[in-house]
Design a protein around this motif. Structure first.
Motif, short mmCIF file in Angstrom:
data_model
loop_
_atom_site.label_atom_id
_atom_site.label_comp_id
_atom_site.label_asym_id
_atom_site.label_seq_id
_atom_site.Cartn_x
_atom_site.Cartn_y
_atom_site.Cartn_z
N ARG A 1 -3.48 17.33 -3.54
CA ARG A 1 -4.43 18.42 -3.79
C ARG A 1 -5.28 18.66 -2.55
NH1 ARG A 1 -8.33 17.36 -8.58
NH2 ARG A 1 -9.89 17.01 -7.00
N ALA A 2 -5.19 19.85 -1.98
CA ALA A 2 -5.92 20.12 -0.74
C ALA A 2 -7.34 20.55 -1.05
CB ALA A 2 -5.20 21.22 0.04
N VAL A 3 -8.29 20.11 -0.22
CA VAL A 3 -9.68 20.50 -0.35
C VAL A 3 -10.09 21.10 0.99
CG1 VAL A 3 -12.03 19.64 -0.72
CG2 VAL A 3 -10.13 18.66 -2.01
N ALA A 4 -10.84 22.20 0.94
CA ALA A 4 -11.18 22.88 2.20
C ALA A 4 -11.98 21.97 3.12
CB ALA A 4 -12.00 24.13 1.88
N VAL A 5 -11.66 21.95 4.39
CA VAL A 5 -12.39 21.16 5.39
C VAL A 5 -13.54 22.02 5.91
CG1 VAL A 5 -12.19 19.98 7.60
CG2 VAL A 5 -10.22 20.11 6.08
N PRO A 6 -14.74 21.47 6.00
CA PRO A 6 -15.82 22.29 6.57
C PRO A 6 -15.42 22.76 7.97
CG PRO A 6 -16.60 20.14 5.85
CD PRO A 6 -15.12 20.13 5.70
N ASN A 7 -15.69 24.00 8.27
CA ASN A 7 -15.25 24.51 9.57
C ASN A 7 -16.34 24.41 10.63
OD1 ASN A 7 -16.97 26.52 8.86
ND2 ASN A 7 -15.40 28.07 8.54
N ASP A 8 -17.51 23.90 10.25
CA ASP A 8 -18.55 23.70 11.26
C ASP A 8 -19.20 22.36 10.99
OD1 ASP A 8 -20.59 23.67 12.98
OD2 ASP A 8 -21.55 25.51 12.28
N LEU A 9 -19.00 21.42 11.90
CA LEU A 9 -19.48 20.06 11.68
C LEU A 9 -20.86 19.85 12.30
CD1 LEU A 9 -16.16 18.18 12.51
CD2 LEU A 9 -17.02 18.85 10.26
N GLU A 10 -21.41 20.91 12.89
CA GLU A 10 -22.57 20.72 13.75
C GLU A 10 -23.86 20.33 13.01
OE1 GLU A 10 -21.95 20.22 16.77
OE2 GLU A 10 -24.07 19.80 17.07
N PRO B 1 -21.84 7.46 15.60
CA PRO B 1 -21.88 8.22 16.85
C PRO B 1 -21.42 9.65 16.56
CG PRO B 1 -20.09 6.62 16.89
CD PRO B 1 -20.78 6.45 15.57
N ASN B 2 -22.37 10.58 16.48
CA ASN B 2 -22.09 11.92 15.97
C ASN B 2 -21.08 12.68 16.81
OD1 ASN B 2 -24.14 13.38 13.68
ND2 ASN B 2 -24.55 11.27 14.28
N ARG B 3 -21.21 12.58 18.16
CA ARG B 3 -20.31 13.39 18.98
C ARG B 3 -18.88 12.90 18.88
NH1 ARG B 3 -23.53 12.12 23.98
NH2 ARG B 3 -23.85 10.38 22.56
N ALA B 4 -18.71 11.58 18.86
CA ALA B 4 -17.35 11.04 18.73
C ALA B 4 -16.77 11.41 17.37
CB ALA B 4 -17.37 9.52 18.90
N PHE B 5 -17.60 11.33 16.34
CA PHE B 5 -17.10 11.66 15.01
C PHE B 5 -16.66 13.12 14.94
CE2 PHE B 5 -17.30 13.25 10.73
CZ PHE B 5 -16.85 12.22 9.93
N LYS B 6 -17.52 13.99 15.48
CA LYS B 6 -17.23 15.42 15.34
C LYS B 6 -16.02 15.84 16.18
CE LYS B 6 -21.84 16.29 13.71
NZ LYS B 6 -23.21 16.74 13.91
N ALA B 7 -15.70 15.02 17.19
CA ALA B 7 -14.51 15.31 17.99
C ALA B 7 -13.23 14.95 17.22
CB ALA B 7 -14.57 14.53 19.31
N ALA B 8 -13.33 13.97 16.33
CA ALA B 8 -12.15 13.55 15.54
C ALA B 8 -12.65 13.07 14.18
CB ALA B 8 -11.40 12.42 16.27
N PRO B 9 -13.02 14.00 13.30
CA PRO B 9 -13.70 13.61 12.06
C PRO B 9 -12.83 12.81 11.10
CG PRO B 9 -13.45 16.02 12.21
CD PRO B 9 -12.89 15.45 13.46
N ARG B 10 -13.44 11.83 10.52
CA ARG B 10 -12.76 11.02 9.50
C ARG B 10 -13.29 11.50 8.14
NH1 ARG B 10 -14.20 7.92 13.70
NH2 ARG B 10 -16.20 7.34 12.77
N LEU B 11 -12.63 12.48 7.58
CA LEU B 11 -13.12 13.11 6.35
C LEU B 11 -12.36 12.60 5.13
CD1 LEU B 11 -13.71 16.85 7.36
CD2 LEU B 11 -15.36 14.97 7.23
#
Ligand code: PLP
Length: 444
Positions: free
Chosen positions: A5-14, A22-32
């Motif tokens: 079941r697919a769930v929409a990924v937020p398109n803006d992580l900012e 570490p926010n910048r590392a996470f937002k570069a490769a998010p573990r959602l």
């Protein structure tokens, strides 16, 4: 349930400032993570990921258990909120009685809050106020321990012993001292369960008492097993010795059981495992199996009774939270405690402990593994740091684990911590350590 079941990924992580990340590392490769069930998470694109750490030491009954979900749904339709001060609702009393019944000895009064951090601040405040109203207001010092974690309130970071969590935040509470940490790799490496060496470290409390005088010390707070700094089980006899010294000097002993409560060490509370009765126990996490925020403090009868004096219309403890004993949290907790009882999950953890320990210690000898510690259903694995990059190896391990091995692990410095839901099967235990073993090899 299908994992697709697919769930929409937020398109803006900012906008979201992610805690302890570490926010910048996470937002570069998010573990959602979008969904969970039982022992697994599912990513937004439907990939199943094994949960090796019970959320964050909290989903002890496993994820999205039907009876807990049903209880939350029902309560949401029944009572959204009742004032926490001067009014209450029936489930708050029911839950307090249930928690008190699980706690040993005369630990039979429960104060509710919403997190472990609030529980710690509440316990420290109760300790200070207790001495005050007994006419010993000079007892204002609080003693914590190096490598202790007690959440992130000012009280918690003051008695806590993690430098990185303290050094940016000014002078913290005054009048705090610290016991030494109980860990010594030379003496304890690769222990299963409580290490033989180290009980004498409790005697450092006598030195602290001699320095400050007992008449100035309110309470000592320790985690029976220090979880967040990498699974440090108490040396055999250590907690008993702390209890004896506290008794000798009429110092209150607080066990911070935010991690160890609700089955993690095979008992409702670690106090029971160790046969040591603290004066106060803090809890959170497992009380609702992570499903709704809740925390609390369990208090021994004589302490509660000390407050129940004076005119009856006057508030005895000027402390509390808008969401103390929130109806949703109470409903979730009652359903969770039923599950723990009906499925015998604390006993299950006790039975699995040796299988878990053997599997964990099977990783001894892998590259960079300096130590492995286990107790209950927890394991800490110390890895050698990369030169000039402390924490990097474990960080790489965590990301590889998530993206390549489909398992969530926790890290602190260069230590991997594992602590699965108590519903984990023997097969899943083997699976967890196989995957972690591959990860450890991959970051060599
Ligand atoms: C022993 C202990 N105390 C307190 C806390 C803080 O709990 P919270 O994050 O719910 O505030 C934690 C969290 O891991 C903990 O392990």
């Amino acid at each position: 349930m299908s994992s697709a079941r697919a769930v929409a990924v937020p398109n803006d992580l900012e906008a979201y400032w992610i805690p302890f990340t570490p926010n910048r590392a996470f937002k570069a490769a998010p573990r959602l993570i979008a969904r969970s069930k039982g022992m697994h998470y599912y990513t937004p694109d439907g990939r199943a990921v094994l949960d090796g750490i019970a959320g964050m030491w909290c989903t002890n009954a496993g994820h999205n258990r039907d009876p807990i979900v049903a209880a939350i749904r029902a309560e949401a339709g029944e009572l959204d909120y009742a004032p926490a001060f001067q009014f209450s609702h029936p489930k708050a009393f029911e839950l307090a009685s249930r928690v008190a019944a699980l706690a040993p000895g005369d630990l039979d009064h429960v104060f509710f809050c919403n997190s472990g951090s609030e529980a710690v601040d509440t316990a420290l405040k109760i300790a200070l106020a207790y001495h005050n109203i007994r006419g010993e207001g000079a007892r204002s010092r609080l003693i914590g321990r190096e490598r202790g974690y007690h959440g992130v309130g000012f009280g918690g970071i003051s008695v806590g012993g993690i430098v990185g969590n303290r050094k940016f935040f000014g002078t913290l509470l005054t009048g705090v001292d610290h016991l030494p940490a109980t860990y010594n790799r030379e003496q304890q490496a690769f222990s299963k369960g409580e290490p033989e060496w180290g009980a004498h470290l409790a005697d450092e409390l006598e030195r602290i008492v001699a320095l400050h005088d007992a008449s100035t010390i309110a309470a000592v707070i320790v985690e029976p097993m220090a979880g967040s700094t990498g699974v440090l089980p108490p040396p055999k006899g250590y907690l008993q010795r702390l209890r004896a010294i506290c008794d000798r000097h009429r110092i209150l002993l607080i066990f911070d059981e935010v991690i160890t409560g609700f089955g993690r060490l095979g008992h409702a509370f670690a106090a029971e495992r160790y046969g040591v009765l603290p004066d106060l126990i803090t809890f959170a996490k497992g009380v609702t199996s992570g499903s709704v925020p809740m925390g609390g403090v369990i208090v021994r009868a004589p302490i509660y009774e000390t407050f129940m004096r004076g005119p009856e219309h006057v508030i005895e403890l000027t402390h509390g939270y808008t969401y103390s004993a929130h109806p949703l949290a109470c409903a979730a907790a009652l359903a969770t405690l039923d599950l723990y009882r009906d499925e015998g999950l604390f006993e299950r953890a006790r039975k699995l402990e040796s299988i878990w320990a053997d599997a964990a210690h099977g990783l001894k000898g892998l590259p960079n593994v300096l130590d492995i510690r286990t107790v209950g259903l927890t394991a800490g694995i110390d890895l050698a740091s990369r030169p000039d990059a402390v924490g990097r190896r474990a960080y790489d391990a965590m990301t590889k684990a998530f993206f390549e091995e489909n398992i969530v692990i926790r890290i602190t410095g260069d230590t991997i911590a594992l602590t699965p839901p108590l519903i984990v099967s023997e097969g899943e235990i083997a699976e967890i350590f196989e995957r972690v073993g591959r990860v450890i090899r991959a970051v060599a």
